[in-house]
Design a protein around this motif. Structure first.
Motif, PDB file in Angstrom:
ATOM      1  N   GLY A  84       0.850  -1.189   0.000  1.00 57.62           N
ATOM      2  CA  GLY A  84       0.000   0.000   0.000  1.00 57.62           C
ATOM      3  C   GLY A  84       0.883   1.234   0.000  1.00 57.62           C
ATOM      4  N   GLY A  85       0.393   2.301   0.662  1.00 58.73           N
ATOM      5  CA  GLY A  85       1.155   3.552   0.712  1.00 58.73           C
ATOM      6  C   GLY A  85       2.516   3.355   1.359  1.00 58.73           C
ATOM      7  N   LEU A  86       2.542   2.774   2.555  1.00 56.82           N
ATOM      8  CA  LEU A  86       3.824   2.534   3.239  1.00 56.82           C
ATOM      9  C   LEU A  86       4.625   1.474   2.489  1.00 56.82           C
ATOM     10  CD1 LEU A  86       2.430   4.127   5.553  1.00 56.82           C
ATOM     11  CD2 LEU A  86       3.323   2.435   7.143  1.00 56.82           C
ATOM     12  N   GLY A  87       3.919   0.385   2.123  1.00 54.76           N
ATOM     13  CA  GLY A  87       4.600  -0.759   1.526  1.00 54.76           C
ATOM     14  C   GLY A  87       5.351  -0.396   0.244  1.00 54.76           C
ATOM     15  N   HIS A  88       4.724   0.381  -0.635  1.00 49.64           N
ATOM     16  CA  HIS A  88       5.406   0.671  -1.903  1.00 49.64           C
ATOM     17  C   HIS A  88       6.642   1.534  -1.678  1.00 49.64           C
ATOM     18  CE1 HIS A  88       3.875   4.779  -2.388  1.00 49.64           C
ATOM     19  NE2 HIS A  88       4.483   4.882  -3.557  1.00 49.64           N
ATOM     20  N   MET A  89       6.579   2.401  -0.623  1.00 46.28           N
ATOM     21  CA  MET A  89       7.792   3.172  -0.307  1.00 46.28           C
ATOM     22  C   MET A  89       8.849   2.292   0.341  1.00 46.28           C
ATOM     23  SD  MET A  89       7.483   5.986  -1.641  1.00 46.28           S
ATOM     24  CE  MET A  89       9.147   6.348  -1.151  1.00 46.28           C
ATOM     25  N   GLY A  90       8.396   1.295   1.099  1.00 46.27           N
ATOM     26  CA  GLY A  90       9.335   0.331   1.690  1.00 46.27           C
ATOM     27  C   GLY A  90      10.109  -0.392   0.599  1.00 46.27           C
ATOM     28  N   VAL A  91       9.404  -0.780  -0.454  1.00 45.49           N
ATOM     29  CA  VAL A  91      10.061  -1.497  -1.563  1.00 45.49           C
ATOM     30  C   VAL A  91      11.087  -0.580  -2.234  1.00 45.49           C
ATOM     31  CG1 VAL A  91       9.673  -2.555  -3.829  1.00 45.49           C
ATOM     32  CG2 VAL A  91       8.069  -2.987  -1.947  1.00 45.49           C
ATOM     33  N   LYS A  92      10.677   0.646  -2.546  1.00 48.01           N
ATOM     34  CA  LYS A  92      11.593   1.564  -3.250  1.00 48.01           C
ATOM     35  C   LYS A  92      12.837   1.865  -2.409  1.00 48.01           C
ATOM     36  CE  LYS A  92       8.121   4.124  -5.952  1.00 48.01           C
ATOM     37  NZ  LYS A  92       7.956   5.321  -6.763  1.00 48.01           N
ATOM     38  N   ILE A  93      12.618   2.120  -1.122  1.00 46.43           N
ATOM     39  CA  ILE A  93      13.750   2.528  -0.272  1.00 46.43           C
ATOM     40  C   ILE A  93      14.665   1.334   0.008  1.00 46.43           C
ATOM     41  CG2 ILE A  93      14.383   3.431   2.014  1.00 46.43           C
ATOM     42  CD1 ILE A  93      11.839   5.241   1.799  1.00 46.43           C
ATOM     43  N   ALA A  94      14.083   0.169   0.301  1.00 45.28           N
ATOM     44  CA  ALA A  94      14.921  -1.018   0.572  1.00 45.28           C
ATOM     45  C   ALA A  94      15.742  -1.367  -0.673  1.00 45.28           C
ATOM     46  CB  ALA A  94      14.045  -2.196   0.993  1.00 45.28           C
ATOM     47  N   HIS A  95      15.120  -1.232  -1.837  1.00 43.39           N
ATOM     48  CA  HIS A  95      15.833  -1.507  -3.093  1.00 43.39           C
ATOM     49  C   HIS A  95      16.983  -0.513  -3.271  1.00 43.39           C
ATOM     50  CE1 HIS A  95      16.486  -2.636  -7.254  1.00 43.39           C
ATOM     51  NE2 HIS A  95      16.326  -1.368  -7.613  1.00 43.39           N
ATOM     52  N   ALA A  96      16.707   0.760  -3.008  1.00 43.65           N
ATOM     53  CA  ALA A  96      17.762   1.781  -3.146  1.00 43.65           C
ATOM     54  C   ALA A  96      18.889   1.560  -2.143  1.00 43.65           C
ATOM     55  CB  ALA A  96      17.159   3.181  -2.964  1.00 43.65           C
ATOM     56  N   LEU A  97      18.558   0.959  -0.997  1.00 41.92           N
ATOM     57  CA  LEU A  97      19.605   0.673   0.005  1.00 41.92           C
ATOM     58  C   LEU A  97      20.441  -0.555  -0.379  1.00 41.92           C
ATOM     59  CD1 LEU A  97      17.504   1.259   3.265  1.00 41.92           C
ATOM     60  CD2 LEU A  97      19.529   2.584   2.586  1.00 41.92           C
ATOM     61  N   GLY A  98      19.998  -1.270  -1.410  1.00 45.54           N
ATOM     62  CA  GLY A  98      20.794  -2.403  -1.918  1.00 45.54           C
ATOM     63  C   GLY A  98      20.369  -3.757  -1.384  1.00 45.54           C
TER      64      GLY A  98
END
Ligand code: NAP
Ligand code: ZN
Ligand code: ZN
Length: 379
Positions: free
Chosen positions: A212-226
């Motif tokens: 959802g709102g939090l989850g999709h940002m979690g995916v983007k940020i975790a991916h950017a963190l490697g």
């Protein structure tokens, strides 16, 4: 997460009269917005006043405000203690309109944001460490709370202006569009903070429950963190989009084989789901020393956690609330550097009640943001 509560139920009528008087006498800053008048009511137009800016205050012209699922929990009084009339909204993005005489951090025209709180005691251990969200005396929530005086009600961002102390205002970097940055002020920081605290990064297997709102940002940020990122969604409906957001893997939790296949796999699980889940079955997905962090805040109920899933692999369960001012600024700068913003559906404010219905059906990709220009103010 402590917040100051008020006995505002009785005060609501007095407040309404005060507002009326101040409107007549034009004291304070006149504001228009949308409010709910009692639990589960529809949002309707509402005029009120905010304080005149003090020395360290900033008056912000709100351009956009995200719709967080917490808004829906609170207007429905699902967490208890909600006070009305309530103007929700704590994903606020706008431009500085006016500054108090002692303001040094911002100037008129700056792009700024306000998140879930607008003040805290500034003296306790957590406040001094920049963890104001864990203020011992309770932070002042942006709405459905009270100011530091313990009695003045706060009202949120479904409105055209807000007055906030400069120390509780964030700078929105220039390359982030204001509408897509607004939900970073809650959804973004709520996932960034645990991802940083539990060291998501290269070599770490991270799962995000709920896209959802939090989850999709979690995916983007975790991916950017490697980190290697897996989405655990209740169906495979969003699988293709999930991969585009940066997920390496996608599983449906409605499929029982998911829990067999992923047993003991993850180092970190962030649970963003807005309803109760059986935490025990998710704990079993953690590897040795893995942690499940709960950020989703469903209606208050007792949850039973078994000893065995924890003991078996020295697993932990933890919780996390939003983030402090310093970390929220760090998150905005991280998003700016990695060109990350929220995926949004921009709506005029008249559609807010319909949007709430759609959030409850997970029918949005991935955050509704209200275009505050659509507010028709009478004055
Ligand atoms: P949201 O956009 O509605 O996302 C919640 C997700 O939960 C949905 O997209 C859905 O994901 C999943 N979900 C919903 N109903 C479900 C069901 N019946 N069974 C299984 N999964 C279901 O909400 P949000 O704005 O991201 O907020 C999520 C939660 O975090 C809310 O409870 C909110 O109050 C809380 N929150 C906490 C903090 C904090 O500081 N801890 C801050 C902000 C928000 P799938 O479709 O992928 O399954
Ligand atoms: Zn929120
Ligand atoms: Zn404090």
């Amino acid at each position: 997460m402590a917040s100051k509560s008020s006995n505002r139920g009785v005060q609501s009528n007095i407040l309404a009269d005060d507002i009326h008087l101040s409107k007549e006498g034009k004291t304070g800053i006149q504001v228009c917005g949308y409010a709910v008048n009692h639990a589960k009511a529809q949002l309707t137009p509402y005029s009120f006043s905010r304080r005149e800016p003090r020395d360290h205050d900033i008056v912000i012209e709100i351009h956009y405000c995200g719709i967080c699922h917490s808004d829906i929990h609170q207007v429905s009084d699902e967490w208890g203690g909600s006070t009305f009339p309530m103007v929700p909204g704590h994903e606020i993005a706008g431009v500085v309109l006016q500054v108090g005489t002692s303001v040094t951090r911002y100037k008129v025209g700056d792009k700024v944001g306000v998140g879930c709180f607008v003040d805290s005691c500034r003296k306790c251990g957590p406040c001094l460490e920049g963890l104001e969200q864990y203020c011992v005396g309770g932070m002042s929530l942006t709405y459905n709370g009270v100011e530091n005086d313990g009695k003045t009600p706060t009202q949120g961002g479904y409105s055209n202006k807000i007055v906030v102390d400069e120390n509780y205002v964030l700078r929105i970097p220039d390359n982030l569009p204001l509408d897509r940055a607004a939900p970073l002020l809650c959804a973004g920081i709520t996932v960034y903070s645990p991802l940083i605290h539990w060291k998501a990064g290269p070599g770490k297997k991270v799962a995000i429950i709920g896209l959802g709102g939090l989850g999709h940002m979690g995916v983007k940020i975790a991916h950017a963190l490697g980190a290697e990122v897996t989405i655990l969604s209740h169906s495979l409906r969003k699988q293709e989009e999930g991969k585009k957001l940066g997920a390496d893997k996608f599983y449906a939790t409605s499929d029982r084989t998911t829990f067999k296949e992923l047993k003991g796999y993850f180092d970190l699980i962030i649970n963003t789901v807005s309803v109760e889940l059986d935490w025990n079955q998710y704990l079993k997905l953690l590897a040795l020393d893995g942690t499940m962090v709960v950020v989703g805040l469903p209606e208050k109920k007792e949850t039973q956690i078994g000893a065995f899933p924890l003991v078996n692999a020295r697993r932990s369960i933890a919780g996390s609330a939003i983030g402090g001012i310093r970390e929220t600024q760090e998150m905005l700068d991280f998003c700016s550097k990695h060109n990350i913003a929220c995926d949004i559906e921009l709506i005029p404010i008249e559609k807010v009640n319909e949007a709430y219905e759609r959030v409850l059906k997970s029918d949005v990709r991935y955050r509704f943001v209200i275009d505050i220009k659509s507010l028709e103010c009478k004055d």
